[in-house]
Write a protein that holds these residues in place. Structure first.
Motif, short mmCIF file in Angstrom:
data_model
loop_
_atom_site.label_atom_id
_atom_site.label_comp_id
_atom_site.label_asym_id
_atom_site.label_seq_id
_atom_site.Cartn_x
_atom_site.Cartn_y
_atom_site.Cartn_z
N ASN A 122 0.86 -1.19 0.00
CA ASN A 122 0.00 0.00 0.00
C ASN A 122 0.89 1.23 0.00
N MET A 123 0.55 2.20 -0.85
CA MET A 123 1.36 3.42 -0.93
C MET A 123 0.46 4.63 -1.14
N ARG A 124 0.63 5.64 -0.31
CA ARG A 124 -0.09 6.90 -0.51
C ARG A 124 0.55 7.68 -1.65
N ALA A 125 -0.27 8.35 -2.45
CA ALA A 125 0.26 9.13 -3.58
C ALA A 125 1.16 10.26 -3.10
N VAL A 126 0.88 10.81 -1.91
CA VAL A 126 1.68 11.94 -1.43
C VAL A 126 3.10 11.53 -1.08
N ASP A 127 3.35 10.23 -0.96
CA ASP A 127 4.70 9.76 -0.64
C ASP A 127 5.56 9.56 -1.88
N THR A 128 5.01 9.76 -3.05
CA THR A 128 5.71 9.42 -4.28
C THR A 128 6.95 10.28 -4.52
N ASP A 129 8.03 9.64 -4.88
CA ASP A 129 9.19 10.32 -5.47
C ASP A 129 10.01 9.27 -6.20
N VAL A 130 10.70 9.69 -7.24
CA VAL A 130 11.39 8.74 -8.11
C VAL A 130 12.50 7.97 -7.40
N PRO A 131 13.37 8.62 -6.60
CA PRO A 131 14.42 7.84 -5.91
C PRO A 131 13.85 6.74 -5.02
N LEU A 132 12.77 7.03 -4.31
CA LEU A 132 12.14 6.02 -3.46
C LEU A 132 11.63 4.87 -4.30
N LEU A 133 10.92 5.18 -5.37
CA LEU A 133 10.35 4.14 -6.22
C LEU A 133 11.44 3.32 -6.91
N GLU A 134 12.52 3.97 -7.29
CA GLU A 134 13.63 3.23 -7.91
C GLU A 134 14.23 2.23 -6.93
N LYS A 135 14.39 2.64 -5.67
CA LYS A 135 14.92 1.73 -4.67
C LYS A 135 13.95 0.57 -4.44
N MET A 136 12.67 0.87 -4.37
CA MET A 136 11.66 -0.17 -4.20
C MET A 136 11.70 -1.15 -5.38
N ARG A 137 11.80 -0.62 -6.57
CA ARG A 137 11.84 -1.50 -7.76
C ARG A 137 13.07 -2.39 -7.72
N ALA A 138 14.20 -1.85 -7.33
CA ALA A 138 15.43 -2.63 -7.27
C ALA A 138 15.34 -3.74 -6.23
N ALA A 139 14.51 -3.51 -5.18
CA ALA A 139 14.37 -4.49 -4.11
C ALA A 139 13.29 -5.52 -4.40
N GLY A 140 12.60 -5.38 -5.54
CA GLY A 140 11.62 -6.41 -5.91
C GLY A 140 10.18 -5.95 -5.99
N CYS A 141 9.89 -4.67 -5.76
CA CYS A 141 8.52 -4.18 -5.83
C CYS A 141 8.04 -4.18 -7.28
N TYR A 142 6.90 -4.79 -7.54
CA TYR A 142 6.38 -4.82 -8.90
C TYR A 142 5.06 -4.07 -9.04
N ARG A 143 4.38 -3.79 -7.92
CA ARG A 143 3.10 -3.10 -7.98
C ARG A 143 2.84 -2.39 -6.66
N VAL A 144 2.15 -1.25 -6.72
CA VAL A 144 1.69 -0.58 -5.50
C VAL A 144 0.17 -0.39 -5.60
N PHE A 145 -0.46 -0.44 -4.43
CA PHE A 145 -1.89 -0.20 -4.32
C PHE A 145 -2.07 1.19 -3.71
N THR A 146 -2.80 2.06 -4.42
CA THR A 146 -3.03 3.42 -3.94
C THR A 146 -4.52 3.71 -3.92
N GLY A 147 -5.01 4.18 -2.78
CA GLY A 147 -6.40 4.59 -2.68
C GLY A 147 -6.57 5.99 -3.22
N PHE A 148 -7.07 6.11 -4.44
CA PHE A 148 -7.35 7.42 -5.04
C PHE A 148 -8.68 7.96 -4.50
N GLU A 149 -9.67 7.09 -4.41
CA GLU A 149 -11.03 7.35 -3.93
C GLU A 149 -11.86 8.17 -4.93
N THR A 150 -11.33 9.33 -5.35
CA THR A 150 -12.04 10.19 -6.29
C THR A 150 -11.02 11.12 -6.93
#
Length: 427
Positions: free
Chosen positions: A268-296
């Protein structure tokens, strides 16, 4: 003492993947370390219903029965409690989980088959209760325990302060039929942190977690290795907000990379936490998908639900995920405060432009422990039956509407969004 834990049936078991109830696994670990015998009846994965449940209870002959319950499965949890009392009427039944945490008085007052409730994380509350029952001790000093001192009276002990989750070992999965889970899905679940900085009015997460707490990376790696040895290939980190502490996420990902943990994962990932360096590290560690509650994607509805974000943040989040090659599972709520038919269809049109890999359209739900439940009228909600969760028909008959959208209209819009997004409106 012989302790029997029950994971009740669920309305989702027939059409959704199910995973081990890790709260029961944590309870079992602590109880076993204190020399209690623990059994578990995991009803959804084992496809067990009340007649077989009663036979297993009678065969096990427990000294206490513990049942976990969210609001969604509360009617099924109450059914399990009644079944236990019919078989062994003198054996105490205790219920824990999110629902009794936020509705302890009503749970005890309205359901005579439930003798005790436990609030928040209850590993040590349950241990103290089992010890008290075994040695005929008083219940007054057990933090977070609810009980009836006399018939018709309900007493709730204040909970203890939140404690460091690193002092509790990884959950005991030996009580679950893990081979069945593995056959059902190569992905399983873990919890690595507690609480969320969000203030969404439809969510009780912040109140349930109370204060943010994170497990040590070494503790997390040990559990991941155990899961890999069982045969699982993927993990869903079911934390309410896995990415809110970016420094910690980098540390966890660094540990995954260093230890060469052979598991891919999602979170689970909030959209407000997004940044490319964080996502790149997550991808390198094996993350393939994130679930984000947009709601509307309507700004007014986002403001009224206190999401703390706006459509521009969502767009940036999507762009960042595309840059690093992580899939997006986006969830939306039909019937948010401020929603009208027009705003829902505007959101649908915008979703089609965004085109996430996976999209979920949920109807608005109102759970104990949330601002929506505490003051629905302030958000324009209409709840004909405040105890809707005590029945089983709420999935088909939506129990909540708004002044602009009655339940039938919410269902109609929910189905329309699903059909139009996934197959162009064709059933």
């Amino acid at each position: 003492m012989r302790v029997l834990l029950i994971n009740p049936q669920t309305p989702y078991a027939r059409n959704a993947l199910v995973h081990p109830p890790l709260g029961l696994g944590y309870l079992s670990r602590v109880l076993k370390e204190n020399e209690h015998d623990v059994g578990c009846i995991d009803m959804p994965i084992s496809n067990i219903f009340i007649p077989e449940l009663q036979r297993e209870i009678e065969d096990y002959r427990p000294g206490i029965v513990g049942i976990t319950s969210t609001t969604q499965i509360f009617a099924y949890a109450c059914e399990a409690a009644r079944a236990a009392k019919e078989v062994l009427p003198e054996v105490p039944v205790v219920m824990g989980g999110v629902h009794p945490t936020f509705a302890p008085e009503a749970t005890l007052a309205r359901h005579r088959d439930i003798d005790f409730v436990m609030l928040f994380e209850a590993e040590f509350t349950f241990l103290a209760l089992v010890n008290a029952l075994e040695h005929a001790l008083a219940f007054d000093g057990i933090p977070g325990l609810g009980f009836r001192p006399t018939p018709g009276e309900v007493h709730i002990n204040p909970p203890e302060a939140p404690w460091d989750r690193n002092i509790v070992p990884i959950p005991d999965r030996s009580i679950f039929p893990m081979k069945q889970y593995l056959q059902n899905d190569l992905e399983t679940t873990m919890i690595t942190s507690w609480s969320c900085p969000g203030k969404c009015v439809f969510c009780s997460t912040k109140r349930m977690g109370r204060v943010p707490r994170w497990r040590h990376p070494d503790n997390i790696i040990a559990e991941m290795k155990e899961l890999r040895s069982m045969g699982f290939r993927s993990v869903f980190f079911g934390d309410d907000s896995f990415t809110s502490n970016k420094k910690w996420v980098h540390q966890v990902c660094d540990a995954m990379i260093a230890e060469k943990v052979d598991l891919v994962w999602t979170c689970n990932m909030r959209a407000v936490d997004t940044d490319v360096p964080l996502l790149e590290k997550m991808r390198a560690a094996g993350c393939y998908r994130v679930f984000t509650g947009f709601e509307t994607l309507n700004r007014n509805a986002l403001h009224l639900t206190q999401k703390g974000t706006n459509p521009d943040v969502y767009v940036r989040h999507i762009q960042n995920l595309e840059k690093v090659g992580i899939e997006l599972h986006a969830a939306f709520i039909i019937g948010c405060p401020g929603d009208t038919e027009e705003t829902v269809l505007e959101t649908l049109a915008a979703i089609k432009q965004i085109a996430p890999r996976m999209v979920t359209f949920n109807n608005i739900k109102v759970y104990p422990g949330t601002p929506l439940f505490d003051a629905p009228e302030e958000f324009g909600l209409v709840i004909p039956d405040p105890f809707w969760f005590e029945k089983k028909d709420w999935i088909e008959a939506i129990p909540v509407g708004t002044k602009q959208l009655p339940p039938a209209k919410i269902r109609e819009l929910q189905m329309r969004c699903r059909l139009e997004y996934y197959n162009g409106g064709q059933a």
